[in-house]
Design a protein around this motif. Structure first.
Motif, PDB file in Angstrom:
ATOM      1  N   ALA A  11       0.830  -1.206   0.000  1.00 31.89           N
ATOM      2  CA  ALA A  11       0.000   0.000   0.000  1.00 31.89           C
ATOM      3  C   ALA A  11       0.866   1.259   0.000  1.00 31.89           C
ATOM      4  O   ALA A  11       0.547   2.246  -0.664  1.00 31.89           O
ATOM      5  CB  ALA A  11      -0.932  -0.004   1.209  1.00 31.89           C
ATOM      6  N   MET A  12       1.960   1.222   0.729  1.00 31.06           N
ATOM      7  CA  MET A  12       2.844   2.391   0.781  1.00 31.06           C
ATOM      8  C   MET A  12       3.602   2.610  -0.533  1.00 31.06           C
ATOM      9  O   MET A  12       4.176   3.683  -0.744  1.00 31.06           O
ATOM     10  CB  MET A  12       3.820   2.262   1.950  1.00 31.06           C
ATOM     11  CG  MET A  12       3.160   2.413   3.315  1.00 31.06           C
ATOM     12  SD  MET A  12       2.269   3.978   3.520  1.00 31.06           S
ATOM     13  CE  MET A  12       3.640   5.139   3.483  1.00 31.06           C
ATOM     14  N   ALA A  13       3.581   1.620  -1.423  1.00 34.07           N
ATOM     15  CA  ALA A  13       4.206   1.773  -2.738  1.00 34.07           C
ATOM     16  C   ALA A  13       3.307   2.543  -3.710  1.00 34.07           C
ATOM     17  O   ALA A  13       3.744   2.917  -4.798  1.00 34.07           O
ATOM     18  CB  ALA A  13       4.543   0.400  -3.317  1.00 34.07           C
ATOM     19  N   ILE A  14       2.070   2.788  -3.326  1.00 39.89           N
ATOM     20  CA  ILE A  14       1.151   3.565  -4.156  1.00 39.89           C
ATOM     21  C   ILE A  14       1.659   5.001  -4.220  1.00 39.89           C
ATOM     22  O   ILE A  14       2.024   5.584  -3.203  1.00 39.89           O
ATOM     23  CB  ILE A  14      -0.288   3.524  -3.563  1.00 39.89           C
ATOM     24  CG1 ILE A  14      -0.827   2.093  -3.572  1.00 39.89           C
ATOM     25  CG2 ILE A  14      -1.209   4.467  -4.317  1.00 39.89           C
ATOM     26  CD1 ILE A  14      -2.136   1.918  -2.811  1.00 39.89           C
ATOM     27  N   ASP A  15       1.682   5.573  -5.422  1.00 38.67           N
ATOM     28  CA  ASP A  15       2.124   6.960  -5.569  1.00 38.67           C
ATOM     29  C   ASP A  15       1.310   7.866  -4.659  1.00 38.67           C
ATOM     30  O   ASP A  15       0.079   7.833  -4.672  1.00 38.67           O
ATOM     31  CB  ASP A  15       1.966   7.438  -7.014  1.00 38.67           C
ATOM     32  CG  ASP A  15       3.011   6.860  -7.946  1.00 38.67           C
ATOM     33  OD1 ASP A  15       4.077   6.448  -7.452  1.00 38.67           O
ATOM     34  OD2 ASP A  15       2.755   6.828  -9.161  1.00 38.67           O
ATOM     35  N   GLY A  16       2.000   8.662  -3.864  1.00 36.24           N
ATOM     36  CA  GLY A  16       1.350   9.617  -2.986  1.00 36.24           C
ATOM     37  C   GLY A  16       0.949   9.064  -1.630  1.00 36.24           C
ATOM     38  O   GLY A  16       0.384   9.790  -0.814  1.00 36.24           O
ATOM     39  N   ALA A  17       1.224   7.785  -1.362  1.00 34.91           N
ATOM     40  CA  ALA A  17       0.832   7.192  -0.074  1.00 34.91           C
ATOM     41  C   ALA A  17       1.554   7.874   1.076  1.00 34.91           C
ATOM     42  O   ALA A  17       2.770   8.061   1.045  1.00 34.91           O
ATOM     43  CB  ALA A  17       1.112   5.695  -0.069  1.00 34.91           C
ATOM     44  N   ILE A  18       0.784   8.238   2.097  1.00 37.60           N
ATOM     45  CA  ILE A  18       1.322   8.847   3.310  1.00 37.60           C
ATOM     46  C   ILE A  18       1.270   7.839   4.451  1.00 37.60           C
ATOM     47  O   ILE A  18       2.164   7.773   5.278  1.00 37.60           O
ATOM     48  CB  ILE A  18       0.510  10.101   3.691  1.00 37.60           C
ATOM     49  CG1 ILE A  18       0.621  11.168   2.609  1.00 37.60           C
ATOM     50  CG2 ILE A  18       0.958  10.647   5.045  1.00 37.60           C
ATOM     51  CD1 ILE A  18      -0.344  12.325   2.798  1.00 37.60           C
ATOM     52  N   GLY A  19       0.203   7.051   4.493  1.00 34.39           N
ATOM     53  CA  GLY A  19       0.031   6.066   5.546  1.00 34.39           C
ATOM     54  C   GLY A  19      -0.977   5.017   5.150  1.00 34.39           C
ATOM     55  O   GLY A  19      -1.817   5.249   4.275  1.00 34.39           O
ATOM     56  N   ALA A  20      -0.873   3.851   5.790  1.00 36.73           N
ATOM     57  CA  ALA A  20      -1.787   2.746   5.514  1.00 36.73           C
ATOM     58  C   ALA A  20      -2.013   1.956   6.792  1.00 36.73           C
ATOM     59  O   ALA A  20      -1.118   1.880   7.645  1.00 36.73           O
ATOM     60  CB  ALA A  20      -1.211   1.829   4.430  1.00 36.73           C
ATOM     61  N   ALA A  21      -3.201   1.387   6.904  1.00 33.39           N
ATOM     62  CA  ALA A  21      -3.527   0.559   8.070  1.00 33.39           C
ATOM     63  C   ALA A  21      -4.501  -0.525   7.656  1.00 33.39           C
ATOM     64  O   ALA A  21      -5.292  -0.343   6.727  1.00 33.39           O
ATOM     65  CB  ALA A  21      -4.137   1.411   9.181  1.00 33.39           C
ATOM     66  N   ILE A  22      -4.427  -1.658   8.335  1.00 31.45           N
ATOM     67  CA  ILE A  22      -5.451  -2.698   8.255  1.00 31.45           C
ATOM     68  C   ILE A  22      -6.192  -2.592   9.583  1.00 31.45           C
ATOM     69  O   ILE A  22      -5.569  -2.659  10.646  1.00 31.45           O
ATOM     70  CB  ILE A  22      -4.859  -4.109   8.085  1.00 31.45           C
ATOM     71  CG1 ILE A  22      -3.964  -4.198   6.851  1.00 31.45           C
ATOM     72  CG2 ILE A  22      -5.971  -5.152   8.070  1.00 31.45           C
ATOM     73  CD1 ILE A  22      -4.678  -4.158   5.523  1.00 31.45           C
ATOM     74  N   VAL A  23      -7.517  -2.414   9.510  1.00 24.00           N
ATOM     75  CA  VAL A  23      -8.297  -2.066  10.687  1.00 24.00           C
ATOM     76  C   VAL A  23      -9.438  -3.053  10.905  1.00 24.00           C
ATOM     77  O   VAL A  23     -10.087  -3.471   9.943  1.00 24.00           O
ATOM     78  CB  VAL A  23      -8.881  -0.642  10.543  1.00 24.00           C
ATOM     79  CG1 VAL A  23      -9.604  -0.201  11.808  1.00 24.00           C
ATOM     80  CG2 VAL A  23      -7.785   0.356  10.173  1.00 24.00           C
ATOM     81  N   ASP A  24      -9.692  -3.392  12.165  1.00 20.09           N
ATOM     82  CA  ASP A  24     -10.842  -4.205  12.557  1.00 20.09           C
ATOM     83  C   ASP A  24     -12.039  -3.264  12.685  1.00 20.09           C
ATOM     84  O   ASP A  24     -12.037  -2.367  13.534  1.00 20.09           O
ATOM     85  CB  ASP A  24     -10.560  -4.896  13.886  1.00 20.09           C
ATOM     86  CG  ASP A  24     -11.702  -5.773  14.360  1.00 20.09           C
ATOM     87  OD1 ASP A  24     -12.875  -5.390  14.200  1.00 20.09           O
ATOM     88  OD2 ASP A  24     -11.418  -6.845  14.916  1.00 20.09           O
ATOM     89  N   ALA A  25     -13.053  -3.462  11.837  1.00 18.94           N
ATOM     90  CA  ALA A  25     -14.208  -2.564  11.815  1.00 18.94           C
ATOM     91  C   ALA A  25     -15.074  -2.675  13.055  1.00 18.94           C
ATOM     92  O   ALA A  25     -15.820  -1.754  13.376  1.00 18.94           O
ATOM     93  CB  ALA A  25     -15.056  -2.836  10.572  1.00 18.94           C
ATOM     94  N   ASP A  26     -14.986  -3.774  13.779  1.00 18.99           N
ATOM     95  CA  ASP A  26     -15.788  -3.927  14.991  1.00 18.99           C
ATOM     96  C   ASP A  26     -15.182  -3.166  16.167  1.00 18.99           C
ATOM     97  O   ASP A  26     -15.889  -2.470  16.891  1.00 18.99           O
ATOM     98  CB  ASP A  26     -15.942  -5.406  15.352  1.00 18.99           C
ATOM     99  CG  ASP A  26     -16.775  -6.161  14.330  1.00 18.99           C
ATOM    100  OD1 ASP A  26     -17.708  -5.561  13.769  1.00 18.99           O
ATOM    101  OD2 ASP A  26     -16.474  -7.336  14.088  1.00 18.99           O
ATOM    102  N   SER A  27     -13.886  -3.279  16.350  1.00 14.43           N
ATOM    103  CA  SER A  27     -13.240  -2.666  17.515  1.00 14.43           C
ATOM    104  C   SER A  27     -12.601  -1.312  17.213  1.00 14.43           C
ATOM    105  O   SER A  27     -12.361  -0.531  18.127  1.00 14.43           O
ATOM    106  CB  SER A  27     -12.161  -3.599  18.066  1.00 14.43           C
ATOM    107  OG  SER A  27     -11.083  -3.687  17.143  1.00 14.43           O
ATOM    108  N   GLY A  28     -12.293  -1.047  15.940  1.00  9.94           N
ATOM    109  CA  GLY A  28     -11.585   0.175  15.578  1.00  9.94           C
ATOM    110  C   GLY A  28     -10.082   0.080  15.768  1.00  9.94           C
ATOM    111  O   GLY A  28      -9.360   1.041  15.526  1.00  9.94           O
ATOM    112  N   MET A  29      -9.610  -1.084  16.169  1.00  7.48           N
ATOM    113  CA  MET A  29      -8.172  -1.272  16.401  1.00  7.48           C
ATOM    114  C   MET A  29      -7.454  -1.579  15.088  1.00  7.48           C
ATOM    115  O   MET A  29      -7.939  -2.374  14.289  1.00  7.48           O
ATOM    116  CB  MET A  29      -7.934  -2.409  17.385  1.00  7.48           C
ATOM    117  CG  MET A  29      -8.564  -2.137  18.709  1.00  7.48           C
ATOM    118  SD  MET A  29      -7.586  -2.358  20.188  1.00  7.48           S
ATOM    119  CE  MET A  29      -5.986  -2.754  19.714  1.00  7.48           C
TER     120      MET A  29
END
Length: 124
Positions: A11-29
């Motif tokens: 994901a960080m290899a995408i042009d213009g990427a500043i940040g990336a995360a994989i997130v649990d939609a239930d907990s927000g973690m």
């Protein structure tokens, strides 16, 4: 197939990427984060984006769009794009990819295409 760490690096290899995360939609973690700046706390942004995912899903339910799958959600700011892509792979249900892109450097169509590919390759 790709691990969370590899997916975030991709994901960080995408042009213009500043940040990336994989997130649990239930907990927000965030299960993992990569990138960011002093102006962006990815863990806090991931938790906040969870509210957006939930609200969007509630809206789709209220509209009766049960035959429609949420592909991605985009928040456009003056200098950034925040792209949320729910993961569809087995084991990835309930998770989403959260990308922050520099609007001046990112190609949104290519970023969305790249996020689809990450989703297809990710193995949890």
């Amino acid at each position: 197939m790709s691990s969370i760490e590899a997916a975030l690096k991709d994901a960080m290899a995408i042009d213009g990427a500043i940040g990336a995360a994989i997130v649990d939609a239930d907990s927000g973690m965030a299960l993992g984060t990569l990138g960011a700046t002093s102006d962006l706390d990815l863990n806090l942004a991931a938790a906040g984006s969870t509210d957006l995912v939930r609200a969007t899903r509630r809206g789709l339910d209220l509209l009766g769009l049960h035959d429609q799958a949420l592909e991605d959600t985009l928040t456009t700011l003056t200098r950034q794009y925040h792209l949320i892509r729910p993961l569809t792979r087995p084991g990835g249900r309930g998770l989403f990819l959260y990308l922050v892109l520099d609007r001046a450097r990112a190609n949104l169509a290519m970023a969305r295409h790249h996020a689809r590919r990450i989703d297809a390759e990710l193995e949890i």
